[in-house]
Design an enzyme around this catalytic site. Structure first.
Site, PDB file in Angstrom:
ATOM      1  N   LYS A 110     -41.069 -62.518  20.050  1.00 55.77           N
ATOM      2  CA  LYS A 110     -40.060 -62.553  21.114  1.00 55.77           C
ATOM      3  C   LYS A 110     -40.551 -63.447  22.244  1.00 55.77           C
ATOM      4  O   LYS A 110     -41.690 -63.326  22.687  1.00 55.77           O
ATOM      5  CB  LYS A 110     -39.788 -61.147  21.648  1.00 55.77           C
ATOM      6  CG  LYS A 110     -39.025 -60.248  20.701  1.00 55.77           C
ATOM      7  CD  LYS A 110     -38.509 -59.015  21.407  1.00 55.77           C
ATOM      8  CE  LYS A 110     -37.458 -59.359  22.434  1.00 55.77           C
ATOM      9  NZ  LYS A 110     -36.921 -58.160  23.116  1.00 55.77           N
ATOM     10  N   ASP A 249     -25.001 -55.105  18.941  1.00 55.23           N
ATOM     11  CA  ASP A 249     -26.112 -55.929  18.465  1.00 55.23           C
ATOM     12  C   ASP A 249     -27.460 -55.326  18.842  1.00 55.23           C
ATOM     13  O   ASP A 249     -28.512 -55.861  18.452  1.00 55.23           O
ATOM     14  CB  ASP A 249     -26.001 -57.366  19.000  1.00 55.23           C
ATOM     15  CG  ASP A 249     -25.955 -57.415  20.522  1.00 55.23           C
ATOM     16  OD1 ASP A 249     -24.973 -56.902  21.089  1.00 55.23           O
ATOM     17  OD2 ASP A 249     -26.886 -57.956  21.142  1.00 55.23           O
TER      18      ASP A 249
END
Length: 489
Positions: A110, A249
């Site tokens: 990330k 999501d």
């Protein structure tokens, strides 16, 4: 160079599920943390991971052998509005590993740079969100709540520009997979029924293999996800956790907590508490979370309709029955969680009012959620208190406490069993927002990670009192209260 034993099943799916995308290198990577027990479980040498070579891999400067980096595509409802294409905008999936006990996990970076799904963003992460997610996700693991986990974090030696320059960082996140409700929505909205079928089969085999022989596999997948999410959200509610961005999501098919952005464990109890700076209307407030999970699961059911039955009418009936099971499953999980928190073998009908009255008192008296329940555990144990300096029930609780004690005398649990159940349901150490912010400020402003490491160490055993960690149990002073948290993207 050391190695990561990748075996990449998602990368073997058709190309329309992702874009192959290498991470973008950074200028001067430096180690922040390595989760040594997790690395060992994943079959990765923690000493190598902490070395300059391992730091280069987490930073994205080196792509390890057998990795097949990719950015996955998905869609999602964000605050109720549908976005037809989202995707990994600041993350790449390096690959997957299979543990010695046969469990498969993603390793994702990330903050690793732009992808085709970045929507004009830089794909980077400031250090603050990395520190927050590392602490929160590992705290969840220690609390026994399904969650993504933090394998390692590194600084980048580069600034990330938001309202002002911030030091950058990259985190390696581990998940049973990153398949989301929004992944199914993406293909359903485009009418890609073959891809939807492939995804459904893959997700069922990966997450719920015991259902792989079910006569209606898409329905088995839907029912399994509903059950997993009912359990998960009940656990959130029992610990006073507010996710903050329960978009479709941000709900994983595997039933793990994901994306620790504008989230928090509340201090003073408030049913309507919101932490997200962008949740202006309280859509994702604490008390709304079960209903939002129900709504999100309905969108999954809608996406799966073409697979459930060749008859539209029958497909809708199957989907509706599955979704309608969520409230009952959630209530059952929540009741069991509350029974443990209050020291009861089970929640009977008269207990509902006892519990409702307790929460009403918590809100009226502005009590700390975590310490109030921890004090109940101490009262049930009747062996003194570790938290006396910071919490005691006000006189307004006297009648309620007398009723609760009478109820315990009619409960079949032994005192020893009750005390242990209550201890394991009522933590004393949680990642309080002001302490997380303290760690973030030191890391961002001074590149000082001592507060981060100290807090993380005390969160490793949240149910056991430690005198040296006492200050982490203390609620914030008025000037320390964090009213809002931010996504950090």
């Amino acid at each position: 160079m050391g190695s990561i034993p990748f075996d990449n099943s998602y990368a073997r799916l058709p190309d329309l599920f992702y874009t192959r995308q290498a991470p973008t290198p950074v200028r001067v990577p430096g180690p922040i943390a390595v989760n040594r027990p997790l690395a060992e479980y994943l079959g990765i040498d923690p000493d190598w991971l902490a070395s300059p070579e391992g730091t280069d891999v987490i930073a994205g400067n080196t792509v390890p052998e057998l990795a097949e980096p990719l950015a996955a595509v998905y869609a999602g409802h964000q605050f109720g509005s549908y976005n037809p294409q989202l995707g990994d905008g600041r993350a790449v999936l390096l690959g997957e590993v299979v543990t010695v006990d046969g469990q498969r996990f993603d390793i994702q970076l990330k903050g690793s740079g732009p992808t085709p799904y970045s929507r004009g963003g830089d794909g980077r992460s400031p250090m603050g969100p990395v520190i927050r997610e590392y602490l929160l996700s590992e705290a969840f693991h220690a609390l026994g709540i399904p969650s993504t986990r933090a394998l390692a974090a590194v600084s980048t030696g580069e600034d990330v520009f938001r309202e002002y320059p911030l030091p950058g960082a990259v985190m390696a996140r581990v998940a049973s997979s990153h398949i989301r409700i929004g992944t199914f929505q993406f293909f359903a909205a485009r009418g890609e029924q073959e891809a939807l079928q492939t995804l459904s089969e893959y997700a069922l085999q990966r997450h719920y293999p015991d259902q792989a022989d079910a006569p209606n596999q898409p329905l088995a997948l839907l029912n399994s996800v509903i059950s997993a999410q009912a359990e998960l959200v009940a656990q959130w509610m029992c610990l006073g956790f507010i996710h903050g961005v329960m978009n479709t999501d941000n709900m994983l098919i595997g039933g793990e907590t994901v994306d620790f952005g504008p989230c928090a464990f509340m201090d003073e109890f408030s049913a309507g508490k919101v932490f997200s700076s962008i949740d202006q209307h309280g859509r994702y407030a604490y008390a709304n979370q079960p209903a939002i999970a129900h709504w999100n699961l309905a969108t999954l059911a809608q996406a799966l309709l073409p697979l459930l039955h060749e008859s539209q009418e029958e497909a809708v009936a199957l989907a509706q029955a599955a979704v309608d099971s969520f409230p009952g499953q959630y209530q059952l999980a929540h009741h069991q969680g509350m029974a443990n928190k209050f020291g009861l073998a089970d929640i009977t009908e008269p207990d509902n009012k006892l519990i409702e009255d307790f929460f009403a008192l918590l809100e009226a008296e502005k009590c700390d959620f975590t310490l109030a329940f921890r004090r109940l555990y101490e009262l049930a144990r009747d062996e003194g208190s570790d938290i006396d300096p910071w919490f005691e029930f006000t006189p307004a609780f006297e009648l309620w406490l007398a009723q609760w004690r009478r109820r315990l005398t009619n409960d079949p649990l032994t005192p020893e069993t009750r005390a242990e159940r209550m201890r394991l349901a009522n933590p004393v150490f949680i990642p309080r927002n002001h302490r997380v912010e303290e760690a973030i400020r030191a890391a961002e402003d001074e590149q000082d990670f001592r507060a981060f490491h100290a807090l993380g160490a005390c969160l490793e055993d949240p149910y056991t009192w430690r005198e040296d960690c006492a200050h982490y149990a203390v609620p914030p002073m008025p000037q320390e209260i964090v009213q809002r948290t931010f996504c950090g993207t």
